[in-house]
Design a protein around this motif. Structure first.
Motif, PDB file in Angstrom:
ATOM      1  N   ILE A  11       0.722  -1.155   0.190  1.00 11.04           N
ATOM      2  CA  ILE A  11       0.187  -0.017   0.133  1.00 11.04           C
ATOM      3  C   ILE A  11       0.978   1.154  -0.025  1.00 11.04           C
ATOM      4  O   ILE A  11       0.647   2.252  -0.754  1.00 11.04           O
ATOM      5  CB  ILE A  11      -0.961   0.086   1.219  1.00 11.04           C
ATOM      6  CG1 ILE A  11      -2.022  -1.101   1.035  1.00 11.04           C
ATOM      7  CG2 ILE A  11      -1.810   1.330   1.400  1.00 11.04           C
ATOM      8  CD1 ILE A  11      -2.699  -1.422   2.357  1.00 11.04           C
ATOM      9  N   ALA A  12       1.739   1.394   0.975  1.00 11.24           N
ATOM     10  CA  ALA A  12       2.624   2.418   1.037  1.00 11.24           C
ATOM     11  C   ALA A  12       3.577   2.749  -0.442  1.00 11.24           C
ATOM     12  O   ALA A  12       3.738   3.721  -0.858  1.00 11.24           O
ATOM     13  CB  ALA A  12       3.996   2.036   2.098  1.00 11.24           C
ATOM     14  N   THR A  13       3.724   1.432  -1.151  1.00 15.35           N
ATOM     15  CA  THR A  13       4.462   1.532  -2.400  1.00 15.35           C
ATOM     16  C   THR A  13       3.533   2.326  -3.338  1.00 15.35           C
ATOM     17  O   THR A  13       4.096   3.226  -4.129  1.00 15.35           O
ATOM     18  CB  THR A  13       4.799   0.214  -3.052  1.00 15.35           C
ATOM     19  OG1 THR A  13       5.972  -0.311  -1.966  1.00 15.35           O
ATOM     20  CG2 THR A  13       5.756   0.411  -4.466  1.00 15.35           C
ATOM     21  N   ALA A  14       2.525   1.794  -3.502  1.00 12.78           N
ATOM     22  CA  ALA A  14       1.281   2.322  -4.377  1.00 12.78           C
ATOM     23  C   ALA A  14       1.144   3.906  -4.063  1.00 12.78           C
ATOM     24  O   ALA A  14       1.268   4.414  -5.128  1.00 12.78           O
ATOM     25  CB  ALA A  14       0.132   1.564  -4.190  1.00 12.78           C
ATOM     26  N   ALA A  15       1.238   4.264  -2.794  1.00 15.71           N
ATOM     27  CA  ALA A  15       0.809   5.604  -2.578  1.00 15.71           C
ATOM     28  C   ALA A  15       2.023   6.566  -2.994  1.00 15.71           C
ATOM     29  O   ALA A  15       2.003   7.560  -3.607  1.00 15.71           O
ATOM     30  CB  ALA A  15       0.538   5.894  -1.058  1.00 15.71           C
ATOM     31  N   LEU A  16       3.151   6.029  -2.798  1.00 18.55           N
ATOM     32  CA  LEU A  16       4.746   6.895  -3.282  1.00 18.55           C
ATOM     33  C   LEU A  16       4.510   6.849  -4.570  1.00 18.55           C
ATOM     34  O   LEU A  16       4.928   7.976  -5.127  1.00 18.55           O
ATOM     35  CB  LEU A  16       5.862   5.830  -2.636  1.00 18.55           C
ATOM     36  CG  LEU A  16       5.997   6.049  -1.075  1.00 18.55           C
ATOM     37  CD1 LEU A  16       7.063   5.100  -0.497  1.00 18.55           C
ATOM     38  CD2 LEU A  16       6.292   7.462  -0.493  1.00 18.55           C
TER      39      LEU A  16
END
Length: 697
Positions: A304-309
């Motif tokens: 999720i963090a990767t997609a947001a970044l």
């Protein structure tokens, strides 16, 4: 209103400019305008060449989707392409934006092609269950050779101007506006005495082993017909004169138009565009989201963090310890480095993401300024409740509080806070930076603008967002539980997990249910069975052999053994012989005599369970429309796109046949096989699930 194709004369060059916003689609007026423009240029004394380009953002981006499903009107696109190529003047196309499908076929009908560096082109008809039907399969291989043409036609992928130049699809790349580079190129051709160069008059491409290419295309597409038909059309370009090849392309195109696969893929195409349009959110403004928090840095949280970044958001990731935080950072950097290696991400952006946009924290106070927070912690209600109590204490007013739970009651979680209107479910699928599906779960007290924020975030992350209501498992996992139960019953009664997996991959699924369980982790299902055991109905048949695997520490791929054994770098696994021993022991314990199942019966039982539960999910309002269920399974569960999704599949089979199957299966187990009242009502009224989609539009 200006003409769809403008005409202008500059010296001895006739300029045809497409002006059919927003994408210069090749609708009726555009097709008529192109033919009239060519005819006018031929009659215009002193004109020596024709330039075709697009005003606005793009060259011809493809067919006009408003004409899909309507009777075709002359002039047909193949005739337009042939008329352009037959022009005795030199015809040049200057491309920018996208030249897709019929747009690229128009360009291939021109005698020369130039593009700006950012232009993209391709033949994506395979994604609609078709092949290029306007001479693309005949002209393209004359420029590129057979194998590159097969790649482009069977994959439907887009290529950039640089690759198009290297393949011979275009002749030149130049910086500037399409009009300016087009005029300069036409003048260059005229000054050099260049001749008219018709692609159809070029030599036929050298043949290959087309039977092997056909088989390979069919296997790669898991039974989808259109890629294999594309091979046969290109074969005609190699083996037949141009006119005969065009006739064969047309024959194959029309044959595909009449298939259920094409119906399924057209349904998927339009459903993808409709799924995020909800009447209750019309005119509702989402809250602004610039920074998000993610709680938990495991596989899901890191994804999720990767997609947001990658979408440009700032991320605060919260972990329990500094060591766990650094492990989470490593997962995120690993995800992003994959994009870096593939050229999807520049080193500069990568450095900014991991160095500036990402913050690792161990104190909830670090989440005090985020606009939205998503928890991705252990799937246990007491753990989730504790997290939301802490979030309620530290998050600023108006922050959206989201749970990534796969099954749990979000109303119960929201009740732990003083602001249940701000709580929503955002159910990502792992790996979250890759998987397209996002279930936006709207709880009883979720405010409309919070729901709108969930959809806006999904769009920003490049997800297909589907609205779901609160129940155990929401849309996808609730239906999954039911069709997995149907599979488990078949295993107890005589089928093997491996026969079921094969029957369903032959049907078109990306993976069978037992291979999927190994991928997800057998401990997830084990935990769910334990959670639901106290409320289980006495007539429910729940096998225990999978519990024995988990008790022995075999959770699937992550432990190297589950239903399959995974060794080293081997792709996929081999059947675990212990599994059949456990199954046979359980059958003996239950006094069951195994029987044979045909692959057809396996598919029919599996799909009937899926459709029947889908109808119940609709009737309860957990899903608003059948197309919502279809998009969940197409984008999150490996359902074959050419089957359209489970509810569209049922329509194409005939709901009466599906209901008849359910009633037949109920003779042996009338507790599990209870026909959904909605399904019975639709059959009685002679209606389909698609009628419900239309009623909700």
């Amino acid at each position: 209103m200006p003409d769809a194709i403008g005409y202008e004369r500059i010296g001895d060059i006739a300029v045809l400019s497409a002006n059919n916003p927003p994408v210069n689609a090749l609708g009726y007026d555009t097709r008529v305008g192109l033919i009239k423009g060519i005819e006018r240029a031929e009659a215009d004394t002193g004109v020596r060449a024709v330039l075709i380009y697009g005003e606005g953002a793009t060259y011809f981006a493809g067919a006009d989707i408003r004409e899909f499903g309507k009777p075709p009107r002359e002039p047909y696109l193949p005739d337009v392409c042939n008329r352009i190529e037959a022009c005795p003047l030199i015809v040049v196309s200057a491309m920018h934006g996208t030249a897709l499908g019929g747009g690229l076929e128009i360009a291939l009908s021109s005698h020369y092609r130039i593009a700006v560096p950012s232009a993209r082109m391709g033949l994506p008809e395979v994604n609609l269950g078709l092949i290029p039907g306007a001479t693309g399969t005949q002209r393209l291989p004359r420029l590129t050779g057979v194998e590159p043409a097969i790649d482009l036609v069977t994959s439907g992928r887009q290529i950039g101007a640089k690759e198009a130049l290297s393949l011979g699809v275009i002749d030149k790349v130049a910086e500037g506006t399409p009009r300016d580079i087009g005029l300069a190129y036409v003048q260059e051709l005229l000054d050099s005495g260049a001749n008219r160069r018709a692609v159809s008059e070029l030599p036929a491409p050298a043949p290959i082993d087309f039977d092997a290419a056909y088989d390979a295309a069919l296997a790669k597409a898991r039974g989808q017909l259109s890629p294999a038909y594309g091979v046969r059309a290109i074969q005609a370009a190699s083996e037949k004169p141009f006119a005969e090849g065009v006739a064969e392309e047309r024959r194959l195109f029309i044959e595909l138009m009449g298939t259920k696969q094409r119906q399924g893929m057209i349904h998927a195409f339009f459903s993808e565009r409709a799924v995020g349009k909800l009447p209750e959110l019309d005119g509702v403004t989402p809250r602004e989201v610039k920074a998000i928090g993610v709680i938990g840095g495991g596989t899901m949280g890191a994804g999720i963090a990767t997609a947001a970044l990658q979408s440009g958001l700032n991320v605060v990731l919260l972990e329990m310890s500094a060591e766990a935080g650094e492990a989470a950072r490593g997962r995120i950097e690993g995800n992003l480095s994959g994009a870096l290696k593939r050229g999807k991400l520049s080193q500069e952006k990568y450095d900014a993401m991991v160095g500036k946009a990402l913050t690792i924290a161990t104190d909830y106070q670090a989440l005090s300024d985020v606009d939205l927070v998503i928890e991705a912690v252990f799937e246990r209600m007491d753990v989730k409740k504790e997290v939301f109590r802490k979030l309620d204490a530290v998050c600023k007013p108006g922050a959206v509080l989201a749970t990534n739970t796969s099954y749990l009651d979000i109303d119960e979680i929201a009740a732990e806070t003083s602001r249940p209107q701000d709580v929503i479910g955002l159910h990502f699928f792992s790996p979250a930076h890759i998987m397209k599906l996002l279930e936006v779960v709207v709880a009883a007290k979720t405010a409309p603008e919070v729901a709108a924020t969930g959809f806006a975030l999904g769009k920003r992350l490049g997800k297909i967002s589907v609205r779901a209501g609160v129940c155990d498992g929401f849309i996808g996992n609730r239906i999954l539980k039911t069709y997995r139960t149907a599979a488990e019953h078949m295993v107890l009664d005589g089928a093997s997990p491996y026969q079921i997996d094969k029957a369903l991959t032959d049907f078109g699924f990306a993976m069978g249910p037992y291979a999927v369980s190994d991928l997800a982790g057998l401990d997830i299902g084990w935990m769910t069975r334990q959670r639901l055991a106290p409320t289980r109905h006495p007539r429910e048949r729940v096998p225990t052999y999978a519990d024995r695997l988990c008790e022995a520490g075999h959770y699937g791929q992550k432990t190297g053994k589950g239903y399959y054994i995974y060794e080293g770098s081997r792709r996929g696994g081999i059947p675990n012989p212990e599994v059949m021993d456990l199954i046979e022991a359980e059958r003996a314990q239950l006094g069951l005599t195994p029987r044979d199942f045909s692959d057809d019966e396996i598919v029919r039982r599996y799909m009937a369970a899926m459709v029947n539960e889908g109808a119940k999910v609709l009737e309860e309002g957990i899903a608003r429309r059948p197309l919502d269920i279809d998009m969940v399974f197409l984008s999150g569960y490996g359902f074959p796109r050419y089957q359209g999704g489970p509810m569209k599949w049922a329509d194409m089979q005939g709901l009466d046949k599906v209901l008849a199957d359910i009633r037949t299966f109920a003779k042996d187990d009338d507790w599990f096989w209870q026909p959904a009242p909605l399904l019975e009502r639709l059959v009685a009224e002679g209606k389909t699930f698609d009628d419900l989609n239309k009623a909700a539009a």
